[in-house]
Design an enzyme around this catalytic site. Structure first.
Site, PDB file in Angstrom:
ATOM      1  N   ASP A 102       0.800  -1.089   0.049  1.00 21.47           N
ATOM      2  CA  ASP A 102      -0.043  -0.045   0.129  1.00 21.47           C
ATOM      3  C   ASP A 102       0.704   1.166  -0.084  1.00 21.47           C
ATOM      4  OD1 ASP A 102      -2.232   1.725   0.293  1.00 21.47           O
ATOM      5  OD2 ASP A 102      -2.525   1.305   2.256  1.00 21.47           O
ATOM      6  N   GLU A 159      -2.932  10.478   0.610  1.00 20.80           N
ATOM      7  CA  GLU A 159      -4.377   9.812   0.668  1.00 20.80           C
ATOM      8  C   GLU A 159      -4.519   9.081   1.780  1.00 20.80           C
ATOM      9  OE1 GLU A 159      -6.527   6.161   0.430  1.00 20.80           O
ATOM     10  OE2 GLU A 159      -4.391   6.249   0.959  1.00 20.80           O
ATOM     11  N   GLU A 160      -3.479   8.957   2.679  1.00 23.57           N
ATOM     12  CA  GLU A 160      -3.662   8.149   3.973  1.00 23.57           C
ATOM     13  C   GLU A 160      -4.107   9.003   5.212  1.00 23.57           C
ATOM     14  OE1 GLU A 160      -3.623   5.112   4.334  1.00 23.57           O
ATOM     15  OE2 GLU A 160      -2.232   4.273   2.800  1.00 23.57           O
TER      16      GLU A 160
END
Length: 461
Positions: free
Chosen positions: A176, A208-209
């Site tokens: 990821d 994004e995280e």
């Protein structure tokens, strides 16, 4: 006589060494580049140390593949959210060397109130061949990772014999989401080599995280031209096409009490004692029907789930707690996020007033002077369920519970296909054992190539 004896001894030792190397090769064989290759021919290392031999050959496997070596380079660069500039710089250089035109898009930070803070430290990367700045097909993934950084490493199964596909690649971001980043780049390059008339764009975003600021920045910019007909998002899906994922609502609860000596608790009001029944009610909202005040479920996504991920309160055991705080993440299985917020607020208010009739519950932004005993602070990000296309033959189809950048990309135009796909499993992402095999990574590339080919067919028609 002595000379003859010495020659015989040297011959015997040489024969023993050859036999030892042959035995090691037989015991620990590895399929490299599609053919069985023993460790013979590797010089400068101890032939009796099979671990050294094995790691030497595993490293050779990685170095001999454009995909695997690119993936290694990406993972070796630390890129925890808000600190992605190093990996961004690497990608700019790499893509430029492959004849892509590369644009750098700076991404602001947000202060606690959501106000943007200008920054030139982190940036998205938008790349395309030549002057084709508005391609019909775009591949996109994120380049940030969660903490902590875990170094890149290779290992193999505990077996006398294993194939190159079995080599395990470990480290933060191996799954990821740097597996998808590497696969998408190679898939795009291979497509352009064969079909230069059908351009492909590459978009790699930050943050994004931690809320999706990178994708939302791209979405609101001139680069989001709306000329595309297919967007392929990368996330670990176990190489299945994702037909959709749950929505997201986040919120915090802050309870204001009154401090006092613990020997005389009636002189104060415990914020911890007040937040506990509230959290107990919140925790069951996904398990009770809407008719009874719960959150909705659906056949496609199952039930809505809640996670009380953080709680704190008080300063010492001998002080009645003045404040207690909790943070909750909700994965919506159905319905509108604003309706979900109403359900959540009512549940909190009902639980609070049941515990103490004169409790005042208010919605707050968390930064102003509180106007009630209990503040409900909803996060800036909220969206409903996200339905995604899964109409390409040859893939398993699934749904997932995690969030992605898909809802952060504003789509302009009709009949735009959105796909979500990638190698690796979410079950190891974010954990200390994040890893995938060489075989999984290479199979992921083949899946991306299939999706790109399908998108190219749409462009031709």
């Amino acid at each position: 006589m002595q000379k003859t004896y010495l020659l015989a001894l040297v011959s015997l030792l040489a024969s023993s060494l050859v036999e030892a190397r042959s035995t090691i090769a037989d015991q620990t064989r590895l399929d490299v580049g599609g053919s069985d290759e023993s460790f013979d021919g590797i010089d400068g290392i101890d032939p009796n140390n099979s671990n050294v031999l094995t790691h030497k050959l595993m490293d050779k496997v990685i170095a001999s593949s454009e995909l695997l070596s690119l993936h290694r380079s990406l993972v070796e660069i630390k890129s925890i959210s808000d600190n992605e500039q190093a990996v961004g710089g690497f990608l700019m250089d790499y893509l430029s060397s492959k004849n892509f035109t590369v644009e750098k898009q700076y991404v602001d930070y947000d202060d606690p109130t959501g106000k943007p803070i200008r920054s030139n430290r982190r940036f998205n990367i938008y790349a395309y061949p030549g002057d084709s700045a508005s391609p019909g097909i775009i591949l996109t993934s994120h380049i940030d990772t969660v903490p902590p950084f875990i170094p890149y490493s290779l290992s193999h199964p505990e077996s006398d014999s294993f194939k190159r596909d079995d080599i395990l690649i470990s480290g933060r971001g191996t799954v990821d989401d740097k597996a998808s980043v590497a696969c998408q780049i190679i898939a795009a390059m291979e497509h352009l080599e064969k079909h230069p008339d059908i351009p492909i764009g590459l978009l790699f975003v930050v943050s994004e995280e931690v809320g999706g600021k990178g994708m939302s920045t791209f979405s609101d910019s001139r680069l989001n031209s709306g000329t595309y007909h297919t967007i392929i998002f990368g996330e670990p899906t176990e190489r299945a096409l994702v037909a959709g994922h749950k929505g997201m609502v986040s919120f915090g609860i802050r309870v204001h009490g009154k401090p006092a000596h613990s020997g005389y608790p009636w002189l104060g009001r415990s914020a911890v004692s007040e937040i506990l029944p509230i959290l107990a009610e919140v925790d069951r909202l996904g398990d009770i029907p809407v008719s009874q005040g719960g959150l909705p479920s659906s056949e496609k996504y199952g039930r809505t789930t809640l996670n009380i991920g953080f709680m704190s309160g008080g300063v010492a055991a001998n002080v009645v707690p003045e404040q207690a705080v909790a943070k909750v993440a909700v994965r919506l299985a159905a319905g509108d996020p604003e309706d979900a917020k109403d359900i959540i607020f009512r549940a909190i208010r009902n639980a609070a007033t049941k515990h103490r009739k004169d409790a005042t519950v208010v919605i707050s932004n968390g930064h102003e002077q509180p106007k009630g005993d209990i503040e409900v602070i909803f996060g800036l990000e909220a969206y409903g369920v996200v339905d995604i296309d899964a109409d390409v033959d040859g893939f398993n189809v699934t749904t997932v519970n995690y969030g992605t950048d898909v809802p952060h990309w504003k789509i302009y135009g009709d009949n735009v296909k959105r796909y979500l796909y990638g190698p690796g499993t979410i079950f190891v992402a974010h954990g200390k054992d994040e890893a995938l095999t060489v075989g999984e990574l290479e199979a992921g590339l083949e899946g991306y190539k299939t999706l790109v080919a399908k998108a190219a067919e749409r462009e031709r028609t």
